[in-house]
Design an enzyme around this catalytic site. Structure first.
Site, PDB file in Angstrom:
ATOM      1  N   CYS A 156     -16.961   0.494 -15.182  1.00  0.00           N
ATOM      2  CA  CYS A 156     -16.364   1.473 -14.271  1.00  0.00           C
ATOM      3  C   CYS A 156     -15.746   0.694 -13.111  1.00  0.00           C
ATOM      4  O   CYS A 156     -16.448   0.032 -12.351  1.00  0.00           O
ATOM      5  CB  CYS A 156     -17.460   2.423 -13.798  1.00  0.00           C
ATOM      6  SG  CYS A 156     -16.880   3.669 -12.659  1.00  0.00           S
ATOM      7  N   CYS A 196     -21.925   8.346 -11.077  1.00  0.00           N
ATOM      8  CA  CYS A 196     -20.641   8.932 -10.655  1.00  0.00           C
ATOM      9  C   CYS A 196     -20.742   9.486  -9.242  1.00  0.00           C
ATOM     10  O   CYS A 196     -21.641  10.269  -8.945  1.00  0.00           O
ATOM     11  CB  CYS A 196     -20.277  10.145 -11.516  1.00  0.00           C
ATOM     12  SG  CYS A 196     -19.863   9.771 -13.178  1.00  0.00           S
ATOM     13  N   CYS A 226     -18.467  13.985  -3.203  1.00  0.00           N
ATOM     14  CA  CYS A 226     -18.342  12.568  -3.564  1.00  0.00           C
ATOM     15  C   CYS A 226     -18.654  11.654  -2.381  1.00  0.00           C
ATOM     16  O   CYS A 226     -18.064  11.786  -1.311  1.00  0.00           O
ATOM     17  CB  CYS A 226     -16.927  12.306  -4.068  1.00  0.00           C
ATOM     18  SG  CYS A 226     -16.605  10.563  -4.404  1.00  0.00           S
ATOM     19  N   SER A 231     -10.320  15.378 -12.936  1.00  0.00           N
ATOM     20  CA  SER A 231     -11.478  15.919 -12.222  1.00  0.00           C
ATOM     21  C   SER A 231     -11.186  17.359 -11.831  1.00  0.00           C
ATOM     22  O   SER A 231     -10.694  17.629 -10.742  1.00  0.00           O
ATOM     23  CB  SER A 231     -11.750  15.074 -10.973  1.00  0.00           C
ATOM     24  OG  SER A 231     -12.114  13.767 -11.360  1.00  0.00           O
ATOM     25  N   LEU A 232     -11.484  18.273 -12.727  1.00  0.00           N
ATOM     26  CA  LEU A 232     -11.142  19.685 -12.493  1.00  0.00           C
ATOM     27  C   LEU A 232     -12.188  20.344 -11.575  1.00  0.00           C
ATOM     28  O   LEU A 232     -11.866  20.827 -10.509  1.00  0.00           O
ATOM     29  CB  LEU A 232     -11.032  20.409 -13.840  1.00  0.00           C
ATOM     30  CG  LEU A 232     -10.467  21.821 -13.768  1.00  0.00           C
ATOM     31  CD1 LEU A 232      -9.048  21.826 -13.239  1.00  0.00           C
ATOM     32  CD2 LEU A 232     -10.520  22.494 -15.147  1.00  0.00           C
ATOM     33  N   CYS A 284     -11.674   5.988  -0.352  1.00  0.00           N
ATOM     34  CA  CYS A 284     -10.716   6.908  -0.961  1.00  0.00           C
ATOM     35  C   CYS A 284     -10.110   7.743   0.155  1.00  0.00           C
ATOM     36  O   CYS A 284     -10.832   8.181   1.053  1.00  0.00           O
ATOM     37  CB  CYS A 284     -11.423   7.812  -1.975  1.00  0.00           C
ATOM     38  SG  CYS A 284     -10.287   8.890  -2.868  1.00  0.00           S
ATOM     39  N   CYS A 338     -13.252  14.686  -1.647  1.00  0.00           N
ATOM     40  CA  CYS A 338     -13.944  15.691  -2.438  1.00  0.00           C
ATOM     41  C   CYS A 338     -15.343  15.844  -1.846  1.00  0.00           C
ATOM     42  O   CYS A 338     -16.015  14.848  -1.555  1.00  0.00           O
ATOM     43  CB  CYS A 338     -13.987  15.269  -3.903  1.00  0.00           C
ATOM     44  SG  CYS A 338     -12.325  14.964  -4.542  1.00  0.00           S
ATOM     45  N   GLU A 354     -17.173  -1.579  -5.145  1.00  0.00           N
ATOM     46  CA  GLU A 354     -18.236  -1.664  -6.146  1.00  0.00           C
ATOM     47  C   GLU A 354     -17.696  -1.543  -7.565  1.00  0.00           C
ATOM     48  O   GLU A 354     -16.652  -0.951  -7.804  1.00  0.00           O
ATOM     49  CB  GLU A 354     -19.270  -0.561  -5.891  1.00  0.00           C
ATOM     50  CG  GLU A 354     -19.996  -0.760  -4.566  1.00  0.00           C
ATOM     51  CD  GLU A 354     -21.169   0.185  -4.357  1.00  0.00           C
ATOM     52  OE1 GLU A 354     -22.249  -0.309  -4.015  1.00  0.00           O
ATOM     53  OE2 GLU A 354     -21.019   1.407  -4.519  1.00  0.00           O
TER      54      GLU A 354
HETATM   55  N1  SAH Z   1     -10.889   9.383  -7.868  1.00  0.00           N
HETATM   56  C1  SAH Z   1     -10.931   9.616  -9.258  1.00  0.00           C
HETATM   57  C2  SAH Z   1     -11.857   8.696 -10.021  1.00  0.00           C
HETATM   58  C3  SAH Z   1     -13.186   8.328  -9.402  1.00  0.00           C
HETATM   59  S1  SAH Z   1     -14.494   9.490  -9.393  1.00  0.00           S
HETATM   60  C4  SAH Z   1     -11.299  11.051  -9.534  1.00  0.00           C
HETATM   61  O1  SAH Z   1     -11.722  11.753  -8.631  1.00  0.00           O
HETATM   62  O2  SAH Z   1     -11.124  11.491 -10.667  1.00  0.00           O
HETATM   63  C5  SAH Z   1     -15.158   9.586 -11.047  1.00  0.00           C
HETATM   64  C6  SAH Z   1     -15.735  10.982 -11.370  1.00  0.00           C
HETATM   65  O3  SAH Z   1     -16.989  11.208 -10.697  1.00  0.00           O
HETATM   66  C7  SAH Z   1     -14.812  12.105 -10.924  1.00  0.00           C
HETATM   67  O4  SAH Z   1     -14.720  13.104 -11.905  1.00  0.00           O
HETATM   68  C8  SAH Z   1     -15.541  12.617  -9.713  1.00  0.00           C
HETATM   69  O5  SAH Z   1     -15.137  13.908  -9.402  1.00  0.00           O
HETATM   70  C9  SAH Z   1     -16.972  12.509 -10.138  1.00  0.00           C
HETATM   71  N2  SAH Z   1     -17.919  12.602  -9.025  1.00  0.00           N
HETATM   72  C10 SAH Z   1     -17.697  12.333  -7.719  1.00  0.00           C
HETATM   73  N3  SAH Z   1     -18.816  12.528  -6.983  1.00  0.00           N
HETATM   74  C11 SAH Z   1     -19.779  12.940  -7.849  1.00  0.00           C
HETATM   75  C12 SAH Z   1     -21.156  13.264  -7.706  1.00  0.00           C
HETATM   76  N4  SAH Z   1     -21.760  13.192  -6.523  1.00  0.00           N
HETATM   77  N5  SAH Z   1     -21.845  13.626  -8.812  1.00  0.00           N
HETATM   78  C13 SAH Z   1     -21.238  13.652 -10.026  1.00  0.00           C
HETATM   79  N6  SAH Z   1     -19.941  13.323 -10.219  1.00  0.00           N
HETATM   80  C14 SAH Z   1     -19.215  12.980  -9.146  1.00  0.00           C
HETATM   81 FE1  SF4 Z   2     -11.756  10.150  -4.113  1.00  0.00          FE
HETATM   82 FE2  SF4 Z   2     -12.340  10.719  -6.693  1.00  0.00          FE
HETATM   83 FE3  SF4 Z   2     -14.267  10.720  -4.788  1.00  0.00          FE
HETATM   84 FE4  SF4 Z   2     -12.413  12.639  -4.823  1.00  0.00          FE
HETATM   85  S1  SF4 Z   2     -13.983  12.246  -6.423  1.00  0.00           S
HETATM   86  S2  SF4 Z   2     -13.145  11.527  -2.989  1.00  0.00           S
HETATM   87  S3  SF4 Z   2     -10.609  11.520  -5.479  1.00  0.00           S
HETATM   88  S4  SF4 Z   2     -13.097   8.960  -5.472  1.00  0.00           S
END
Ligand code: SAH
Ligand code: SF4
Length: 412
Positions: free
Chosen positions: A128, A385, A142, A263-264, A135, A139, A115
């Site tokens: 984006c 996100c 996510c 992504s802390l 992935c 996380c 996407e």
């Molecule tokens: N894999 C990379 C980039 C893609 S995710 C990463 O993790 O940084 C883009 C951002 O969206 C990241 O900061 C991720 O942690 C955040 N994210 C993932 N799932 C989310 C959710 N359900 N709600 C809000 N932000 C989310």
């Molecule tokens: Fe992958 Fe980023 Fe999603 Fe974590 S937040 S599962 S690294 S896409």
């Protein structure tokens, strides 16, 4: 390239060429285009000249048909057409949110789906972009992390997203806007769709996937995006987001040089281990040291720390204070992006209340660090996100747990 701690994406066999036996020129380096022409039979001098012309047509003018490349001899165009294509991902679906955000589900030549999202704002338009199908990381908050099938996207598939967005927004220089008719209610002279006042001004590598686990292809794609004779987007308008692949961060700074987002999401080991499992491999200290050493970061180009707001998980006043302390301890030129958690079916968390998010933000601002609260965009079409996921399946809780376990085991 072998990356320490890398989990190889599931391979999906050889990706068939979109144009049959023809070579797709999108994604090749400039020198790669030249070499392909030479291999097809042009002498070195002709290959060099044609490569320069073709590059300009592909990346500056958005042309996909060799017949439209008017400075190339007429007789040569069918020769090119027989051997090469200028490809685009296939659009499976295109959706528009009630806030103007657009999401496209795209298919690669092998049918793998991914996407891409475009987020228009008053002063900018952000694309984006995805770097992988799914992935390998998991996380817990996510949606993309719940996908099992994964492969890396190629440089061509990554840069192809940018080309396709330009097509759909109708913003190639005039005269070549083949798909401007796709945009409703816009006449040909609508001012903001010209080459000068572009809608697509910024790129974030924040779609599906972990870009630093696909370093070479992401680097190749971004080099093309930044090339001055093509898309010509400044590195200051491109941000790469990583969940914390520490061994690749210095190279990202040195070799790609774009803005870094990290992504802390948590400030202590226990919570970050749970919500960003990669933390068990590269802990917070290591990650922040790598941020402190990131080439090119300074007060004018800050590192963005992304922090998803999860109710009763990482959103207390104490968490906010610890975040400030860490940023100061490591002397990081940093800003914090607070992202209200975007829900998805089966997600194990809830979003913090607006009051909690506001209080968290205020504490960080009071310490002199910028911590804006991001307005969720495109939630109604699952474009926000962390909501991206290409397979339409809805796994059960048990299946989700199993996928998480598998990925964790692979991480070691
Ligand atoms: N894999 C990379 C980039 C893609 S995710 C990463 O993790 O940084 C883009 C951002 O969206 C990241 O900061 C991720 O942690 C955040 N994210 C993932 N799932 C989310 C959710 N359900 N709600 C809000 N932000 C989310
Ligand atoms: Fe992958 Fe980023 Fe999603 Fe974590 S937040 S599962 S690294 S896409």
């Amino acid at each position: 390239m072998q990356i320490p701690g890398h989990i190889d994406p599931v391979t999906t066999g050889t990706v068939p060429l979109r144009g049959g036996n023809r070579i797709d020129l999108v994604g090749l380096t400039r020198d790669g285009v030249r070499a392909a022409l030479e291999e097809a039979g042009l002498d070195a001098k002709a290959a060099k000249l044609r490569a320069k012309q073709i590059w300009h047509w592909i990346y500056h003018r958005g042309v996909t048909d060799f017949d439209a490349m008017t400075d190339i001899a007429k007789a040569m165009r069918p020769w090119l057409t027989e051997r090469f294509i200028v490809g685009r991902p296939t659009v499976v679906t295109a959706q528009v949110s009630n806030d103007g955000t657009r999401k496209w589900l795209l298919a690669a030549a092998d049918g793998q789906e991914y996407e891409m999202v475009f987020i228009p704002d008053a002063d900018r338009g952000t694309l984006c972009v995805s770097s992988q199908v799914g992935c390998t990381l998991n996380c817990r908050f996510c949606h993309t992390g719940t996908m099992r099938l994964v492969r890396n996207l190629s440089a061509g598939e990554i840069v192809g997203q940018v080309l396709l967005a330009r097509d759909a927004l109708g913003e190639w220089p005039k005269g070549t806007m083949a798909s401007s008719a796709d945009i409703e209610d816009e006449d040909d002279d609508a001012g903001h769709y010209t080459a000068d006042g572009r809608m697509l001004t910024n790129i974030v590598m924040m779609g599906m996937g972990e870009p630093l686990y696909n370093f070479d292809e992401v680097k190749g794609a971004l080099k093309i995006v930044m090339d001055g004779d093509g898309l010509a987007l400044s590195k200051r308008r491109i941000t790469l987001s990583t969940s914390g692949v520490v061994p690749m961060m210095a190279r990202a700074g040195e070799e790609i040089g774009v803005n870094l987002a990290v992504s802390l999401h948590a400030v202590n080991k226990e919570v970050r281990d749970e919500i960003v499992p990669l933390n068990r491999k590269y802990g917070i200290e290591q990650l922040l040291e790598a941020c402190a050493a990131y080439p090119g970061a300074n007060n004018a180009r800050r590192i963005t720390f992304e922090y998803v707001m999860l109710k009763d998980k990482n959103d207390s006043d104490a968490d906010a204070r610890e975040l400030v302390r860490l940023i100061k301890q490591y002397r990081l030129p940093a800003k914090v992006n607070l992202i209200p958690f975007n829900p998805w079916p089966g997600a194990p968390y809830e979003c913090s209340s607006p009051e909690r998010v506001r209080a968290f933000s205020n504490l960080i601002f009071e310490a002199g660090i910028s911590a804006p609260i991001r307005t969720p965009r495109g939630r109604d079409i699952m474009a926000a996100c962390g909501q991206l996921k290409s397979a339409a399946t809805k796994p059960t809780r048990a299946e989700l747990d199993r996928i998480a376990e598998e990925k964790q085991a692979a991480l070691g």
